[in-house]
Structure formats: structure tokens, C-alpha cells
Design a protein around this motif. Structure first.
Motif, PDB file in Angstrom:
ATOM      1  N   ASP A 180     -45.316 -11.060  22.021  1.00 52.58           N
ATOM      2  CA  ASP A 180     -44.884 -11.283  23.398  1.00 52.58           C
ATOM      3  C   ASP A 180     -46.118 -11.265  24.294  1.00 52.58           C
ATOM      4  O   ASP A 180     -46.772 -10.239  24.435  1.00 52.58           O
TER       5      ASP A 180
ATOM      6  N   THR B   1     -42.990 -21.019  23.640  1.00 56.46           N
ATOM      7  CA  THR B   1     -42.412 -20.447  24.849  1.00 56.46           C
ATOM      8  C   THR B   1     -40.956 -20.089  24.652  1.00 56.46           C
ATOM      9  O   THR B   1     -40.305 -20.545  23.725  1.00 56.46           O
ATOM     10  N   ASN B   2     -40.440 -19.261  25.555  1.00 58.02           N
ATOM     11  CA  ASN B   2     -39.042 -18.889  25.423  1.00 58.02           C
ATOM     12  C   ASN B   2     -38.145 -20.001  25.953  1.00 58.02           C
ATOM     13  O   ASN B   2     -38.589 -20.991  26.521  1.00 58.02           O
TER      14      ASN B   2
ATOM     15  N   ASP C 167     -42.937 -16.084  23.606  1.00 55.89           N
ATOM     16  CA  ASP C 167     -42.289 -15.341  22.534  1.00 55.89           C
ATOM     17  C   ASP C 167     -42.605 -16.046  21.217  1.00 55.89           C
ATOM     18  O   ASP C 167     -42.472 -17.266  21.128  1.00 55.89           O
TER      19      ASP C 167
ATOM     20  N   THR D 287     -47.095 -18.758  35.650  1.00 52.71           N
ATOM     21  CA  THR D 287     -47.119 -18.001  34.403  1.00 52.71           C
ATOM     22  C   THR D 287     -45.892 -18.336  33.575  1.00 52.71           C
ATOM     23  O   THR D 287     -44.777 -18.412  34.090  1.00 52.71           O
TER      24      THR D 287
ATOM     25  N   GLU E 119     -48.325 -13.830  27.658  1.00 53.99           N
ATOM     26  CA  GLU E 119     -48.146 -14.785  28.751  1.00 53.99           C
ATOM     27  C   GLU E 119     -49.196 -15.883  28.697  1.00 53.99           C
ATOM     28  O   GLU E 119     -50.282 -15.713  28.132  1.00 53.99           O
TER      29      GLU E 119
ATOM     30  N   GLN F 244     -43.796 -17.012  30.198  1.00 51.82           N
ATOM     31  CA  GLN F 244     -43.636 -15.932  29.225  1.00 51.82           C
ATOM     32  C   GLN F 244     -43.568 -16.520  27.824  1.00 51.82           C
ATOM     33  O   GLN F 244     -42.892 -17.524  27.595  1.00 51.82           O
TER      34      GLN F 244
END
Length: 263
Positions: free
Chosen positions: A183, A13-14, A174, A170, A185, A172
Motif C-alpha cells: 500500500d 491502482t485501486n 494497492d 495523489t 501512493e 492511492q
């Protein structure tokens, strides 16, 4: 095995995702997995954290080693013996060094990656006997606060504060793997009691939204179950693939942060 690696990368995850302060880092931790297709065991894997911290730039780091290989009849048709590893910061999980030694049938790859946070670049050195076109040296630009290797990504995913999420949220995603950026979800599906090889356990259920591809069947083809406790163990992965349903399941563990060993 590359497909399995991409499945685990789905958890990366970011930096905007909240993480817990009591990260599940335990020196000497060992996790063992079984990869199955239908009733058949086709592979086994292990995930090991070093017994002692490794110093890099004055920071305490952990060394992680992962080994995956075919098992049973699968080895008759295509032998796989892959080794992965990294040295990552024990607090941020950012990598300083990573490697992978890939041996899959007639294909091979020996890769080393060096992460320089002064120049914000990663240097990747690769050799392959089976593919003479493999570039020996490549450079990639890093971005501040991102996760760029599989080992750090897995540990970061285990540190997400899922308690702050509600069903339908959700996250995001990366990721960087095999010279590519990903990229996509992930949807949080809440907590449920899940039957696993190490018992019936309360788990966080998450489903990444998969882009259309030739491997997975449907946008919700992959499901993860992560233990809802201090260890946040990656207990189970189920994948609906175009050739059938595959599972990767935790079968034993020891030296985890909380609780006794399970052999």
C-alpha cells in the motif's frame, strides 16, 4: 528482476481511479525493453499479448507473456532467465490464472496461481529445487474489485484516465506480489515531452512514493513515463538505486492499438 517487477507494480491502482473506455488492448501487441545501468545494457525483456482472445467463465480474456533475461556482461556474473504470464479479463483486467518461472543464478521458482471468484480465494502452487522450504500450496483471500497480479496491474495502469488529473494529484496504490500486500501512493507530475528510445513523445509523468528500503535511494527514487496517446505505452522507468541509476526503456513495439510498428 524481482526489483524490476516491483517497479512496474508501482503502477497498480485501486478500483476508485477513473479509467478510460477505450482501453489500450490490442491482440498480438508486442513490446520490447532494454534494462541499463549507466552506459551498460544489463538486461532485455518482452511483453506480448495473445493473438486471439481466451474464454474464461464466458468472458473474453487475453493471455500475456513476459520474458526477462540478462544481457551483455551482466550474464557473466549472474544469469537471469525469468518468464511471467497470466490470463486476464480484457475489460476488467482481473486475473483468472498467472504463473512465473524464475531462474536467477542458483535460485529457481515455479509458481502457478488460480483465481476463484466464487470462493474469493487465490490458490498458489509453488515448487523450487533451490529452496526446499517453499510451501507447495497456499491460499489467499481476495477482495472485491482489487488487482492481484502484475500483468493485470500493468494493463490497468495503462487504462488510467490521466486526463482527469492535475499536477500534484495523489493516487492511492494497492498491490499484491510475492505473497505480500503493498500500500503506497503515486504523485502525478503532469505531461511533458520525453526523449525515449522510440522518439520524443508527450508523456504522463508519475512518481510513486517509495518506503525506506535497501534498494532505492530516496522517497522519490522511481519515475515512470507513460505515452499520452491511445496506446498509453510504458515508455521509460528511471530508478535511483543505492548502487547507481538504472533505466528500463521501451525499444520497439508492434501491433499496438494506434499507429504503425516501431522496430
Amino acid at each position: 528482476m524481482k526489483t524490476l517487477a516491483l517497479i512496474f507494480l508501482g503502477l497498480i491502482t485501486n478500483a476508485q481511479t477513473n479509467v478510460v473506455s477505450d482501453k489500450p488492448v490490442s491482440k498480438g501487441e508486442e513490446l520490447h525493453f532494454k534494462l541499463s545501468y549507466g552506459w551498460f545494457t544489463i538486461g532485455r525483456g518482452s511483453f506480448k499479448i495473445s493473438d486471439e482472445y481466451v474464454m474464461r467463465d464466458g468472458k473474453e480474456c487475453i493471455a500475456i507473456d513476459v520474458h526477462g533475461k540478462t544481457a551483455g556482461l551482466a550474464g557473466v556474473f549472474s544469469k537471469v532467465d525469468d518468464k511471467w504470464g497470466a490470463v486476464i479479463d480484457k475489460d476488467t483486467f482481473l486475473p483468472y490464472y498467472s504463473f512465473r518461472n524464475i531462474s536467477e543464478g542458483n535460485d529457481d521458482l515455479d509458481e502457478r496461481a488460480y483465481f476463484d471468484y466464487d470462493s474469493m480465494q487465490v490458490k498458489v502452487e509453488s515448487t523450487s529445487k533451490s529452496d526446499p522450504e517453499v510451501s507447495p500450496t497456499k491460499y489467499f483471500d481476495l477482495e472485491e474489485g482489487k488487482i492481484f497480479d502484475m500483468m493485470g496491474g500493468i494493463m490497468y495502469a495503462r487504462s488510467i484516465d490521466y486526463r482527469g488529473l492535475v499536477k500534484g494529484d495523489t493516487i492511492q496504490l494497492d498491490a499484491f506480489f510475492d505473497d505480500e500486500f503493498y500500500d503506497f501512493e503515486m504523485i502525478y507530475h503532469g505531461i511533458e515531452i520525453t526523449k525515449t528510445k522510440v522518439g520524443d513523445i508527450y508523456c504522463h509523468k508519475v512518481v510513486p512514493i517509495m518506503q525506506k528500503n535497501s534498494v532505492f535511494k530516496g522517497s522519490d527514487a522511481v519515475t515512470f513515463w507513460i505515452s499520452a496517446d491511445a496506446n498509453r505505452l510504458p515508455l521509460k522507468v528511471a530508478a535511483n538505486m543505492n548502487f547507481g541509476k538504472a533505466y528500463c526503456e521501451l525499444t520497439s513495439y508492434k501491433n499496438v492499438k494506434s499507429g504503425i510498428d516501431f522496430d
